[in-house]
Each structure stands twice: as structure tokens, then as C-alpha cells.
Design a protein around this motif. Sequence first.
Motif, PDB file in Angstrom:
ATOM      1  N   TRP A 141      -3.578 -20.975  52.567  1.00  0.00           N
ATOM      2  CA  TRP A 141      -3.252 -22.417  52.549  1.00  0.00           C
ATOM      3  C   TRP A 141      -1.652 -22.679  52.763  1.00  0.00           C
ATOM      4  O   TRP A 141      -1.514 -23.861  52.501  1.00  0.00           O
ATOM      5  CB  TRP A 141      -3.864 -22.915  51.160  1.00  0.00           C
ATOM      6  N   VAL A 142      -0.905 -21.771  52.814  1.00  0.00           N
ATOM      7  CA  VAL A 142       0.481 -22.089  52.910  1.00  0.00           C
ATOM      8  C   VAL A 142       1.207 -22.866  54.036  1.00  0.00           C
ATOM      9  O   VAL A 142       1.992 -23.261  53.869  1.00  0.00           O
ATOM     10  CB  VAL A 142       1.176 -20.667  53.032  1.00  0.00           C
ATOM     11  N   ILE A 167     -10.727 -26.949  58.271  1.00  0.00           N
ATOM     12  CA  ILE A 167     -12.211 -27.304  57.559  1.00  0.00           C
ATOM     13  C   ILE A 167     -12.974 -26.063  57.147  1.00  0.00           C
ATOM     14  O   ILE A 167     -13.499 -26.226  56.003  1.00  0.00           O
ATOM     15  CB  ILE A 167     -12.872 -28.163  58.748  1.00  0.00           C
ATOM     16  N   GLN A 168     -12.663 -25.005  57.914  1.00  0.00           N
ATOM     17  CA  GLN A 168     -13.334 -23.657  57.513  1.00  0.00           C
ATOM     18  C   GLN A 168     -12.840 -23.434  56.185  1.00  0.00           C
ATOM     19  O   GLN A 168     -13.505 -22.822  55.193  1.00  0.00           O
ATOM     20  CB  GLN A 168     -13.293 -22.637  58.252  1.00  0.00           C
ATOM     21  N   ARG A 169     -11.460 -23.600  55.908  1.00  0.00           N
ATOM     22  CA  ARG A 169     -10.715 -23.132  54.727  1.00  0.00           C
ATOM     23  C   ARG A 169     -11.255 -23.844  53.378  1.00  0.00           C
ATOM     24  O   ARG A 169     -11.580 -23.542  52.266  1.00  0.00           O
ATOM     25  CB  ARG A 169      -9.373 -23.588  54.780  1.00  0.00           C
ATOM     26  N   ILE A 170     -11.503 -25.333  53.855  1.00  0.00           N
ATOM     27  CA  ILE A 170     -12.192 -26.400  52.786  1.00  0.00           C
ATOM     28  C   ILE A 170     -13.607 -25.829  52.549  1.00  0.00           C
ATOM     29  O   ILE A 170     -13.809 -25.780  51.211  1.00  0.00           O
ATOM     30  CB  ILE A 170     -11.945 -27.823  53.334  1.00  0.00           C
ATOM     31  N   ILE A 171     -14.155 -25.221  53.328  1.00  0.00           N
ATOM     32  CA  ILE A 171     -15.544 -24.948  53.184  1.00  0.00           C
ATOM     33  C   ILE A 171     -15.704 -23.567  52.144  1.00  0.00           C
ATOM     34  O   ILE A 171     -16.374 -23.550  51.012  1.00  0.00           O
ATOM     35  CB  ILE A 171     -16.432 -24.909  54.220  1.00  0.00           C
ATOM     36  N   GLU A 172     -14.912 -22.703  52.529  1.00  0.00           N
ATOM     37  CA  GLU A 172     -15.063 -21.416  51.906  1.00  0.00           C
ATOM     38  C   GLU A 172     -14.126 -21.285  50.709  1.00  0.00           C
ATOM     39  O   GLU A 172     -14.517 -20.420  50.118  1.00  0.00           O
ATOM     40  CB  GLU A 172     -14.453 -20.307  52.945  1.00  0.00           C
TER      41      GLU A 172
END
Length: 514
Positions: A141-142, A167-172
Motif C-alpha cells: 500500500w506504500v 481494487i485487488q488490494r482492497i479486495i484481498e
Amino acid sequence: MRKSPVLLLALILMLLLAACTEGTSGETSTSGGSSDTKKDSLVIGFEADAGTLIANSDVNYVTDTQIRNIYDPLIERDGETGEYTPVLAEEWENIDELTWRLKLKEGVKFHNGADFNAESVKFSIDYILDEANQSFYRSRWVDVAEVKVISPYEVEIVTAKPFPSLIQRIIEDLLIMEPGYVEEVGADVAAKEPVGTGAYKFVEWSRDNYLKLEAFEDYWQGTPKIKNLEFRYIPEFSSRMSAFLSGEIDLFKNIPVDSVAEIEGAEDAKIAEVASSRINYLALNTFHEGPLQDVKVRQALNYAVDVDELLESVLNGYGTKMTGPLAEINTGYVETKDYGYDPDKAIALLEEAGYKPEELTLTLDTPNGRYPMDSHVAQAIASQLQKIGVTVEVQVNEWGNHLEKIQNREMGDMFILGWGPAFDPQSTIENLFTKEAPYSGFYDEAIEKKIYETTVLFDEKERFDGFEELQNDLVEQAAWVPLWQQADLYAVRGNLNFSPRVDEKMQAYEMSWE
């Protein structure tokens, strides 16, 4: 001795009262004054304890699977198709290459009665970004520069550089925390007594024994059908198996393939199977000073490990062979070179690298019971390498210790690991082949540069081509011995409605008793 009519009447009344009292084990419920024998409790056997109960900290399937019953995400994947599904976020859009806007659901409550809103989202992301919290998610997330609260139910996420996979980061990764509660009690307490908006509320956590939760009656998607949920920690498979067959637990994952027939033949039991998004691999650790820092040695090991034989003889065919870092289920997958089994070529490469196989001793670390037949696979790999003269010392680790050794760069030459859910190429390639990623076992300066050039590309064709090149480079550099896309096998109580998810999550809210 003959009992008096008065005494008999009292005994009958006592029995009637006992029958109308809710079961102390939590296994039955009453409705409308009449007894309902349907179970209202579920016990899931797990191989290890959670690392923590606070969200957004521990990149570990064991932790994530449990706490996702307590916390909700903004977006998730459909359990069958893997497609995006709104949860606490109703809509999301990409304003420009540096800005994402999300509209949030209204009327959602945390377990302590506080309202879910945009401040909750900002707090949860800021928690990941704050170095003081030592979140293992932070490296992912940096590139987030700022979270702006636009209105009580709208947020904008501004990134420092293009972040097409946000969006993939938000999901996982992202689960939503209650800011007021964490600030009031502190992170240490919140890590032991969590508060979320999820379907289940915290009840009790006994380290290395169990986590007990209860249904959140005000859950925004409706009260869960199963009232009491327990994750019971049973590290050894044989003990989990005994607990299942005796009725102590109702569900567990990662059944060894040689136990499938026994479960299928047991009373009130069934098997559930799904092709998982998780991949299994043999990491060839370049962080450890030794022979595996030489690409010829890594290539030799790829020729010396017979993956087809492992799949057939150890996994009974449960799994799909991989030749590169991504499985076919991954959106960025391309077909890559298959080293194949060629022991003569393996020996020749070792000698080119300056090693006599019979003088080479390597270490191989493995968990026991975390992945299907993991320790058996490690022993089988050791036997295959012995055939070309290489001695392998297998070290079996408790799961938590195994992860810590990887995170602390304390692993030796090789280790067994799985990764998932692995739907998009960035999640796997950035997190397993860069220098600072917690679970990485391989680093190459040129490949890392290419990874960071590719992950910021918004153009889909350019991005796909970049990951295609990276997959081929990683195979050429023999970064791993790729093994297989995992087939997930679950032991399930016969009357439990349970559908295994492709992302491996175990959401009790989706389950019920017949």
C-alpha cells in the motif's frame, strides 16, 4: 421402592423444564416454545491459531480466514466465479490514474453500535500505512498518498503514482476497523478483543486452543443462521481427523488425499472439493548465502524434481501442474517453458556450476498439514534429489514458525510455500519476487525493476505484455520449482450446507444446517 404420586409429578415437571431449556452446549435452539433439534453451533478445525485478531496486520491465510467472520471488506470476490462483489462499498470508479472514488453503504453498524462511515475506511487504510503498526500489508500500500473523506459515505484514495491494481488490494487486504474503539482501548486490546461490522461478534479467544464467536443479530445482511461459531486449533492432521470422525468438529480443510476414502465412508460425513486459486511451490531461496544463488544450480533443481510423479504418487492427481509462477486461473497467465524431468541435464548443470552432486547438501523447510500432503511432498522431493546424488535435510516446522522464518529471512536453501488467493499477476509476482516483500524467496535487481515498471501500467495490453515477459524471465532464472494449483479438499458434516469457495474463505454466514 414405590415413588409417591407427588414425587413422580415433580420429576416429570423437572424433565419438562430441562427439555425447554436452551442446550448448554449451544447445539440446539428453541422456537415458539417448541424444541427444535437443528444445530445452531459450528466448530471448524484449524491447523493453527490466528497471529492476531486485529485487521490489516497479518498477511496469513489462517488469520485472514478467521477474522473475515468478524470484519467486513469493502469489496470481495464471488465465492464461485471470483468476480468482484460489493460489500461495504456500493460503487467504485477510477477518476484518473492517481485517484479512485468509492461510495459506501449507509446504515451499517459495528458490533459496539458505532456507525460505519467514510472515517472508518480512512482509519483502516491509514492503519496499514502507519509504520508504527508494523502491518505486513504496508509494502502493498506504500503507493497510497492520501485517503480523503469527501462526505460521510464517500472517500477518495489518492496514489503517489499510478496504482491500477488498487481494487485487488482492497479486495484481498483491507478489512474495516472501528476507529473509536481502537483509539479508546488501544491496538493491543483491539488485537485480542476485536470489533467489526461482520456477521460474528467476538466472545473468547484462548491462545492455541480456540476462538469463539457469536452471531451479530444486527448484521446488515441479516442475522446469521448459525448462532455460535468456534475455530478450534488442532495442529496435527491425525488429531483433526479423529476430532471430525468423533463429531467434535464439523468442518476442516486440507485433507490428505489418502484419507478421502475413509471420510467418504464415515457416517454423517462428506467431501467437498474445489479447484483453488492457491498455488504451491518450492522456493529456491536466493536470500540465503549458498549454492542456490547460482542460476545453474536453480535450473538443475528444476530438471531434477519430477512434478508429474509428485502429483501422481503423493497427491493422487489432486492438483493441476504449473510450469511458471501463475496458474491458469490467474488473469495474467501465459504458458511458459516446462523444464521437464531430466536428471542427466541436472547433473551436468551442477557440475558446470562447480558442484559435485554427491558432495552437495541442501536444506528444505516444510510445514506439516498446512497444504495438502506438504511434508510428504518435501520428503518425496528429497528422495528425487537423492537420485542425482544431492543430499537434502528436511526440516518440518510448526506453521507459525515456518512463516516467521520466511519473514525474518532465516530460511535455508529451499522451502515449501503456498500463495493465494492468486487471481491477478501483480499479487503474486510483486509479493513473491521483490526484495522487501515479506514472503519473498527470490531477488534479482533487473527483474525487480521490470516488476515496478509493469505494476504502474494502466494500459491493459501493455500490462499483460509486461507480466508475460516477467513470467518467462522468472522461469528462465529458475526462481522456483513451480508445483501445482492446489485442489482444496474439505471434510464436511453430512447435514452442513457448505460450498467451498475458490478463494478459500470460510464464511460461516454462508453456511447453515439442514
